[in-house]
Design a protein around this motif. Structure first.
Motif, PDB file in Angstrom:
ATOM      1  N   HIS A  88       0.811  -1.218   0.000  1.00  0.00           N
ATOM      2  CA  HIS A  88       0.000   0.000   0.000  1.00  0.00           C
ATOM      3  C   HIS A  88       0.846   1.271   0.000  1.00  0.00           C
ATOM      4  O   HIS A  88       0.326   2.371   0.128  1.00  0.00           O
ATOM      5  CB  HIS A  88      -0.953  -0.001   1.203  1.00  0.00           C
ATOM      6  CG  HIS A  88      -1.874  -1.171   1.198  1.00  0.00           C
ATOM      7  ND1 HIS A  88      -2.142  -1.920   2.312  1.00  0.00           N
ATOM      8  CD2 HIS A  88      -2.566  -1.763   0.187  1.00  0.00           C
ATOM      9  CE1 HIS A  88      -2.962  -2.902   1.997  1.00  0.00           C
ATOM     10  NE2 HIS A  88      -3.232  -2.827   0.716  1.00  0.00           N
ATOM     11  N   LYS A  89       2.160   1.098  -0.167  1.00  0.00           N
ATOM     12  CA  LYS A  89       3.086   2.234  -0.198  1.00  0.00           C
ATOM     13  C   LYS A  89       3.185   2.751  -1.634  1.00  0.00           C
ATOM     14  O   LYS A  89       3.139   1.979  -2.587  1.00  0.00           O
ATOM     15  CB  LYS A  89       4.461   1.790   0.305  1.00  0.00           C
ATOM     16  CG  LYS A  89       5.462   2.918   0.487  1.00  0.00           C
ATOM     17  CD  LYS A  89       6.724   2.376   1.159  1.00  0.00           C
ATOM     18  CE  LYS A  89       7.674   3.484   1.515  1.00  0.00           C
ATOM     19  NZ  LYS A  89       8.415   3.996   0.392  1.00  0.00           N
ATOM     20  N   PHE A  90       3.328   4.052  -1.780  1.00  0.00           N
ATOM     21  CA  PHE A  90       3.528   4.648  -3.101  1.00  0.00           C
ATOM     22  C   PHE A  90       4.435   5.859  -2.967  1.00  0.00           C
ATOM     23  O   PHE A  90       4.601   6.414  -1.880  1.00  0.00           O
ATOM     24  CB  PHE A  90       2.190   5.016  -3.760  1.00  0.00           C
ATOM     25  CG  PHE A  90       1.443   6.139  -3.074  1.00  0.00           C
ATOM     26  CD1 PHE A  90       1.541   7.445  -3.547  1.00  0.00           C
ATOM     27  CD2 PHE A  90       0.634   5.896  -1.971  1.00  0.00           C
ATOM     28  CE1 PHE A  90       0.858   8.481  -2.925  1.00  0.00           C
ATOM     29  CE2 PHE A  90      -0.058   6.927  -1.348  1.00  0.00           C
ATOM     30  CZ  PHE A  90       0.055   8.220  -1.824  1.00  0.00           C
ATOM     31  N   PHE A  99       1.433   6.048   2.124  1.00  0.00           N
ATOM     32  CA  PHE A  99       0.640   4.833   1.979  1.00  0.00           C
ATOM     33  C   PHE A  99      -0.791   5.240   1.636  1.00  0.00           C
ATOM     34  O   PHE A  99      -1.252   6.300   2.049  1.00  0.00           O
ATOM     35  CB  PHE A  99       0.635   4.034   3.291  1.00  0.00           C
ATOM     36  CG  PHE A  99       2.009   3.693   3.788  1.00  0.00           C
ATOM     37  CD1 PHE A  99       2.600   2.486   3.469  1.00  0.00           C
ATOM     38  CD2 PHE A  99       2.728   4.601   4.570  1.00  0.00           C
ATOM     39  CE1 PHE A  99       3.880   2.185   3.916  1.00  0.00           C
ATOM     40  CE2 PHE A  99       4.006   4.301   5.024  1.00  0.00           C
ATOM     41  CZ  PHE A  99       4.587   3.085   4.692  1.00  0.00           C
ATOM     42  N   ASP A 100      -1.505   4.380   0.897  1.00  0.00           N
ATOM     43  CA  ASP A 100      -2.884   4.723   0.568  1.00  0.00           C
ATOM     44  C   ASP A 100      -3.889   4.184   1.583  1.00  0.00           C
ATOM     45  O   ASP A 100      -5.072   4.481   1.508  1.00  0.00           O
ATOM     46  CB  ASP A 100      -3.249   4.292  -0.853  1.00  0.00           C
ATOM     47  CG  ASP A 100      -3.353   2.789  -1.040  1.00  0.00           C
ATOM     48  OD1 ASP A 100      -3.058   2.016  -0.104  1.00  0.00           O
ATOM     49  OD2 ASP A 100      -3.750   2.378  -2.147  1.00  0.00           O
ATOM     50  N   ARG A 101      -3.400   3.414   2.547  1.00  0.00           N
ATOM     51  CA  ARG A 101      -4.269   2.919   3.627  1.00  0.00           C
ATOM     52  C   ARG A 101      -3.415   2.410   4.781  1.00  0.00           C
ATOM     53  O   ARG A 101      -2.246   2.087   4.599  1.00  0.00           O
ATOM     54  CB  ARG A 101      -5.208   1.827   3.133  1.00  0.00           C
ATOM     55  CG  ARG A 101      -4.493   0.532   2.803  1.00  0.00           C
ATOM     56  CD  ARG A 101      -5.337  -0.395   1.978  1.00  0.00           C
ATOM     57  NE  ARG A 101      -5.260   0.083   0.599  1.00  0.00           N
ATOM     58  CZ  ARG A 101      -5.866  -0.473  -0.424  1.00  0.00           C
ATOM     59  NH1 ARG A 101      -6.616  -1.520  -0.254  1.00  0.00           N
ATOM     60  NH2 ARG A 101      -5.739   0.011  -1.631  1.00  0.00           N
ATOM     61  N   GLU A 102      -4.035   2.323   5.942  1.00  0.00           N
ATOM     62  CA  GLU A 102      -3.382   1.817   7.149  1.00  0.00           C
ATOM     63  C   GLU A 102      -3.896   0.410   7.430  1.00  0.00           C
ATOM     64  O   GLU A 102      -4.853  -0.030   6.808  1.00  0.00           O
ATOM     65  CB  GLU A 102      -3.683   2.737   8.338  1.00  0.00           C
ATOM     66  CG  GLU A 102      -5.062   2.576   8.952  1.00  0.00           C
ATOM     67  CD  GLU A 102      -6.215   3.215   8.183  1.00  0.00           C
ATOM     68  OE1 GLU A 102      -7.349   3.142   8.675  1.00  0.00           O
ATOM     69  OE2 GLU A 102      -6.012   3.780   7.091  1.00  0.00           O
ATOM     70  N   HIS A 133       0.284  12.625   9.078  1.00  0.00           N
ATOM     71  CA  HIS A 133      -1.054  13.128   8.776  1.00  0.00           C
ATOM     72  C   HIS A 133      -1.603  12.405   7.555  1.00  0.00           C
ATOM     73  O   HIS A 133      -0.846  11.880   6.744  1.00  0.00           O
ATOM     74  CB  HIS A 133      -1.015  14.642   8.496  1.00  0.00           C
ATOM     75  CG  HIS A 133      -0.646  15.428   9.705  1.00  0.00           C
ATOM     76  ND1 HIS A 133       0.664  15.659  10.081  1.00  0.00           N
ATOM     77  CD2 HIS A 133      -1.418  16.026  10.658  1.00  0.00           C
ATOM     78  CE1 HIS A 133       0.684  16.366  11.188  1.00  0.00           C
ATOM     79  NE2 HIS A 133      -0.558  16.606  11.566  1.00  0.00           N
ATOM     80  N   VAL A 134      -2.919  12.400   7.425  1.00  0.00           N
ATOM     81  CA  VAL A 134      -3.559  11.800   6.250  1.00  0.00           C
ATOM     82  C   VAL A 134      -4.258  12.901   5.467  1.00  0.00           C
ATOM     83  O   VAL A 134      -4.869  13.807   6.041  1.00  0.00           O
ATOM     84  CB  VAL A 134      -4.527  10.652   6.638  1.00  0.00           C
ATOM     85  CG1 VAL A 134      -5.670  11.123   7.485  1.00  0.00           C
ATOM     86  CG2 VAL A 134      -5.031   9.937   5.400  1.00  0.00           C
ATOM     87  N   PHE A 135      -4.112  12.831   4.137  1.00  0.00           N
ATOM     88  CA  PHE A 135      -4.678  13.830   3.230  1.00  0.00           C
ATOM     89  C   PHE A 135      -5.516  13.131   2.158  1.00  0.00           C
ATOM     90  O   PHE A 135      -5.351  11.933   1.910  1.00  0.00           O
ATOM     91  CB  PHE A 135      -3.554  14.641   2.570  1.00  0.00           C
ATOM     92  CG  PHE A 135      -2.660  15.329   3.567  1.00  0.00           C
ATOM     93  CD1 PHE A 135      -3.022  16.539   4.141  1.00  0.00           C
ATOM     94  CD2 PHE A 135      -1.455  14.754   3.951  1.00  0.00           C
ATOM     95  CE1 PHE A 135      -2.199  17.162   5.073  1.00  0.00           C
ATOM     96  CE2 PHE A 135      -0.617  15.374   4.874  1.00  0.00           C
ATOM     97  CZ  PHE A 135      -0.998  16.580   5.436  1.00  0.00           C
ATOM     98  N   ARG A 146      -3.672   9.780   1.186  1.00  0.00           N
ATOM     99  CA  ARG A 146      -2.209   9.802   1.293  1.00  0.00           C
ATOM    100  C   ARG A 146      -1.862   9.901   2.767  1.00  0.00           C
ATOM    101  O   ARG A 146      -1.989  10.938   3.385  1.00  0.00           O
ATOM    102  CB  ARG A 146      -1.600  10.983   0.530  1.00  0.00           C
ATOM    103  CG  ARG A 146      -0.074  11.091   0.740  1.00  0.00           C
ATOM    104  CD  ARG A 146       0.559  12.176  -0.120  1.00  0.00           C
ATOM    105  NE  ARG A 146      -0.055  13.467   0.044  1.00  0.00           N
ATOM    106  CZ  ARG A 146       0.395  14.437   0.853  1.00  0.00           C
ATOM    107  NH1 ARG A 146       1.457  14.244   1.610  1.00  0.00           N
ATOM    108  NH2 ARG A 146      -0.237  15.594   0.924  1.00  0.00           N
ATOM    109  N   HIS A 147      -1.444   8.790   3.317  1.00  0.00           N
ATOM    110  CA  HIS A 147      -0.968   8.754   4.688  1.00  0.00           C
ATOM    111  C   HIS A 147       0.497   9.168   4.628  1.00  0.00           C
ATOM    112  O   HIS A 147       1.348   8.393   4.189  1.00  0.00           O
ATOM    113  CB  HIS A 147      -1.126   7.353   5.287  1.00  0.00           C
ATOM    114  CG  HIS A 147      -2.551   6.902   5.371  1.00  0.00           C
ATOM    115  ND1 HIS A 147      -3.272   6.980   6.540  1.00  0.00           N
ATOM    116  CD2 HIS A 147      -3.390   6.406   4.440  1.00  0.00           C
ATOM    117  CE1 HIS A 147      -4.494   6.524   6.318  1.00  0.00           C
ATOM    118  NE2 HIS A 147      -4.587   6.179   5.049  1.00  0.00           N
TER     119      HIS A 147
END
Length: 160
Positions: A88-90, A99-102, A133-135, A146-147
């Protein structure tokens, strides 16, 4: 000149952060892993303590985890709770691991106003350590999130 002074004063006024604006993690919450400040300081590097325990931010592009593309899992540097999966990393181009999710249930969220506006802060649900932070500007083909995580708040465990 007077108009310039008025504009400058307004900008200064609206960008100042009072303690009344700041909302941090619930101070009454008891986490599974709790330690004294001295215990955290003895366990963590100075930079990790600053980020995890004082909600600091590391410099962009300073973490070796930013460009880590190995398969594995990212855990909390404070308590070893699994937080993010490598799949889930980018590369967001921001200079922080993204990451796109936790991993559901292992990351908790709160709101901070440290910059004068609301941001969603992420912290470890087990020890309360600040992660980032998450955006809402992540990959649109997945979650759109975007985490943005401080690499120093993580440790990487590669798959065997």
């Amino acid at each position: 000149m007077n108009k310039l002074l008025i504009v400058f004063t307004c900008v200064l006024f609206f960008n100042c952060n009072s303690s009344a604006q700041k909302q941090t993690k619930d101070a009454t919450k008891v986490y599974k892993v709790t330690k004294t400040e001295a215990q955290w300081k003895s366990q963590l590097s100075e930079k990790a303590f600053y980020v995890l325990r004082q909600a600091g931010t590391e410099r962009p592009f300073s973490s070796p985890l930013n460009k880590n593309y190995q398969s594995g899992i990212y855990i909390c540097a404070g308590c070893k709770t699994p937080l993010f999966k490598s799949e889930h990393k980018f590369d967001s181009g921001t200079g922080w691991p993204s990451f796109d999710r936790e991993i559901q249930g292992n990351v908790a969220f709160s709101t901070d106003y440290d910059l004068g506006y609301a941001r969603t802060e992420e912290h470890c649900a087990t020890c309360g350590g600040h992660l980032g932070h998450v955006f809402n500007d992540g990959p649109t083909d997945t979650t759109g999130k975007r985490h943005c995580i401080n690499g120093v708040s993580l440790k990487f465990l590669p798959n065997n």
